[in-house]
Design an enzyme around this catalytic site. Structure first.
Site, mmCIF file in Angstrom:
data_model
loop_
_atom_site.group_PDB
_atom_site.id
_atom_site.type_symbol
_atom_site.label_atom_id
_atom_site.label_comp_id
_atom_site.label_asym_id
_atom_site.label_seq_id
_atom_site.Cartn_x
_atom_site.Cartn_y
_atom_site.Cartn_z
ATOM 1 C CE LYS A 164 91.925 -23.698 93.747
ATOM 2 N NZ LYS A 164 92.535 -24.472 92.627
ATOM 3 C CG LEU A 199 100.055 -28.610 99.290
ATOM 4 C CD1 LEU A 199 99.755 -29.999 98.733
ATOM 5 C CD2 LEU A 199 101.286 -28.655 100.195
ATOM 6 C CG LEU A 236 100.562 -25.294 103.403
ATOM 7 C CD1 LEU A 236 100.490 -23.921 104.029
ATOM 8 C CD2 LEU A 236 101.984 -25.861 103.523
ATOM 9 C CD GLU A 293 99.826 -28.461 111.545
ATOM 10 O OE1 GLU A 293 99.573 -27.793 110.517
ATOM 11 O OE2 GLU A 293 100.957 -28.514 112.049
ATOM 12 C CD GLU A 316 101.642 -32.030 107.485
ATOM 13 O OE1 GLU A 316 101.280 -33.217 107.402
ATOM 14 O OE2 GLU A 316 100.959 -31.160 108.051
ATOM 15 C CB ALA A 349 92.659 -30.084 101.522
HETATM 16 C C1 1HE Z 1 94.405 -27.948 97.015
HETATM 17 C C2 1HE Z 1 94.706 -28.618 98.221
HETATM 18 C C3 1HE Z 1 95.797 -28.114 98.999
HETATM 19 C C4 1HE Z 1 93.047 -29.627 97.303
HETATM 20 N N1 1HE Z 1 96.453 -27.027 98.520
HETATM 21 N N2 1HE Z 1 95.087 -26.885 96.617
HETATM 22 N N3 1HE Z 1 97.596 -31.158 102.118
HETATM 23 C C5 1HE Z 1 97.618 -32.246 101.309
HETATM 24 O O1 1HE Z 1 98.622 -32.795 100.931
HETATM 25 C C6 1HE Z 1 96.255 -32.694 100.816
HETATM 26 C C7 1HE Z 1 96.113 -32.429 99.348
HETATM 27 N N4 1HE Z 1 94.740 -32.643 98.896
HETATM 28 C C8 1HE Z 1 94.239 -33.893 98.641
HETATM 29 O O2 1HE Z 1 94.858 -34.905 98.898
HETATM 30 C C9 1HE Z 1 92.867 -33.950 98.040
HETATM 31 O O3 1HE Z 1 92.605 -32.707 97.394
HETATM 32 C C10 1HE Z 1 91.729 -34.239 99.062
HETATM 33 C C11 1HE Z 1 91.850 -35.695 99.552
HETATM 34 C C12 1HE Z 1 91.769 -33.282 100.235
HETATM 35 C C13 1HE Z 1 90.356 -34.031 98.348
HETATM 36 O O4 1HE Z 1 90.305 -34.793 97.159
HETATM 37 P P1 1HE Z 1 89.193 -34.419 96.054
HETATM 38 O O5 1HE Z 1 89.304 -35.461 94.982
HETATM 39 O O6 1HE Z 1 87.879 -34.195 96.709
HETATM 40 O O7 1HE Z 1 89.623 -32.963 95.465
HETATM 41 P P2 1HE Z 1 90.803 -32.587 94.420
HETATM 42 O O8 1HE Z 1 90.285 -32.809 93.027
HETATM 43 O O9 1HE Z 1 92.071 -33.243 94.761
HETATM 44 O O10 1HE Z 1 90.996 -31.031 94.697
HETATM 45 C C14 1HE Z 1 90.056 -30.059 94.270
HETATM 46 C C15 1HE Z 1 90.804 -28.780 94.072
HETATM 47 O O11 1HE Z 1 91.341 -28.351 95.334
HETATM 48 C C16 1HE Z 1 92.003 -28.926 93.147
HETATM 49 O O12 1HE Z 1 92.186 -27.710 92.479
HETATM 50 P P3 1HE Z 1 91.668 -27.467 90.969
HETATM 51 O O13 1HE Z 1 92.055 -26.045 90.655
HETATM 52 O O14 1HE Z 1 92.362 -28.501 90.132
HETATM 53 O O15 1HE Z 1 90.150 -27.692 91.024
HETATM 54 C C17 1HE Z 1 93.146 -29.158 94.105
HETATM 55 O O16 1HE Z 1 94.408 -28.774 93.567
HETATM 56 C C18 1HE Z 1 92.746 -28.203 95.223
HETATM 57 N N5 1HE Z 1 93.367 -28.600 96.498
HETATM 58 N N6 1HE Z 1 93.862 -29.638 98.377
HETATM 59 C C19 1HE Z 1 96.105 -26.459 97.369
HETATM 60 N N7 1HE Z 1 96.154 -28.662 100.146
HETATM 61 C C20 1HE Z 1 101.349 -25.132 108.292
HETATM 62 S S1 1HE Z 1 102.009 -26.574 107.778
HETATM 63 C C21 1HE Z 1 100.744 -27.599 107.252
HETATM 64 C C22 1HE Z 1 101.285 -28.548 106.235
HETATM 65 C C23 1HE Z 1 100.211 -29.244 105.491
HETATM 66 O O17 1HE Z 1 99.054 -29.054 105.700
HETATM 67 S S2 1HE Z 1 100.761 -30.370 104.326
HETATM 68 C C24 1HE Z 1 99.324 -31.146 103.753
HETATM 69 C C25 1HE Z 1 98.776 -30.477 102.545
#
Ligand code: 1HE
Length: 275
Positions: free
Chosen positions: A36, A77, A75, A123, A143, A73
């Site tokens: 993840k 989500l 929080l 963070e 975010e 990656a």
């Molecule tokens: C996730 C998350 C996540 C991956 N929550 N499941 N963070 C974001 O908006 C970033 C969201 N993530 C991405 O943009 C990409 O996943 C990455 C650039 C980090 C990596 O890409 P990649 O191609 O290597 O991986 P992927 O195919 O997108 O993800 C692999 C798996 O991880 C997939 O799940 P699967 O069940 O389909 O295999 C994704 O759904 C899962 N995954 N990132 C949940 N973030 C206290 S406040 C803080 C506020 C924030 O941090 S907001 C920013 C959130």
């Protein structure tokens, strides 16, 4: 160098989303949810809090890294959708408590960054004391585009690294900084070659571990607080902290060692000793 690390035992050896190992005074904590992309769910927040609050007594520095192709990656989500406003506040405060434990825990933390360092991942990185980045690292605060706000201390810690204008840009426009841009912006202190981050992080942690504990304490605890004070109050607290550190036996021994020519001189960056 990495091979000298052995798996932690007891509480720290039984965490499910963190892998903890130790070599002498350096503890290595890895985010271990690569499938993840090391997204931070409630369990990981709790485990980070537990790990940093329960470091072994002989730990003097921590290296924090992420397994797989990304540091973190942010929080998880998948846990966001169902929360009420009240639950959201409690959730954010839980991150604050955990990340405060990273910044204001017992020992300095070196974060090794690669791949995604986004949202809550940035963070977390900002809660460490020194950041080493590999060329694959990229930084973003999605975010803004996900309809939320930082909640893991980002609004407090990230502007102290990159400034309010740059953080505003990252949040409003979704701008992604590459490793070189992040380095120039002040996120990383070291930009190393691909695959070299962990070795450099461990080397820096060993160096930090060799400092007098009270000096490290002053840097960790006094420096960020003084930065938040008025000049007048800051100077007063500096005088107190400085006198306390100087009065410690470790400081006296180290100063004596230099005067007796038993301690290393300050070396120029190119390795030439300063005359
Ligand atoms: C996730 C998350 C996540 C991956 N929550 N499941 N963070 C974001 O908006 C970033 C969201 N993530 C991405 O943009 C990409 O996943 C990455 C650039 C980090 C990596 O890409 P990649 O191609 O290597 O991986 P992927 O195919 O997108 O993800 C692999 C798996 O991880 C997939 O799940 P699967 O069940 O389909 O295999 C994704 O759904 C899962 N995954 N990132 C949940 N973030 C206290 S406040 C803080 C506020 C924030 O941090 S907001 C920013 C959130």
């Amino acid at each position: 160098m990495e091979n000298a690390f052995t798996q932690a035992e007891g509480l720290l050896g039984h965490l499910s989303l963190l892998r903890v190992s130790q070599s002498d005074a350096v503890v290595h904590i890895r985010l271990a949810r690569p499938e993840k992309r090391n997204a931070v769910n409630d369990r990981m927040v709790a485990e980070l809090h537990t790990a940093f609050a329960n470091l072994p007594d002989d730990a003097r520095a921590v290296v924090l890294s992420g397994e797989g192709d990304h540091f973190c990656a942010g929080l998880d989500l998948s846990e966001v959708a169902e929360r009420s406003v009240a639950e959201g506040i409690v959730h954010s405060r839980g991150w604050h408590a955990a990340f405060d434990q990273v910044q204001y825990g017992r020992v300095p933390v070196v974060a090794v960054l690669h791949g995604a360092v986004v949202g809550g991942g940035l963070e977390l990185a900002a809660s460490a004391h020194v950041r080493v980045a590999e060329p694959s690292a990229f930084y973003a605060l999605p975010e803004g585009t996900r309809g939320i706000f930082v909640g893991g201390s980002g609004s407090v810690r990230i502007p102290r690294l990159v400034g309010v204008p740059r953080m505003t840009d990252m949040m409003l426009t979704g701008r992604v900084l590459d490793a070189a841009e992040g380095h120039a912006a002040g996120i990383s202190s070291y930009l190393v070659g691909a695959g070299e981050g962990l070795a450099r992080g461990i080397e820096l942690a060993r160096r930090i571990a060799g400092n007098a504990p009270l000096s490290n304490f002053a840097v960790m605890q006094a420096l960020p607080r003084i930065a938040g004070m008025s000049q007048e109050d800051g100077l007063f607290v500096e005088a107190l902290m400085s006198a306390i550190a100087q009065g410690d036996e470790a400081a006296k021994q180290r100063v004596r060692a230099f005067l007796d020519k038993r301690a290393a001189k300050v070396a120029r960056p190119d390795g030439e000793t300063m005359k």
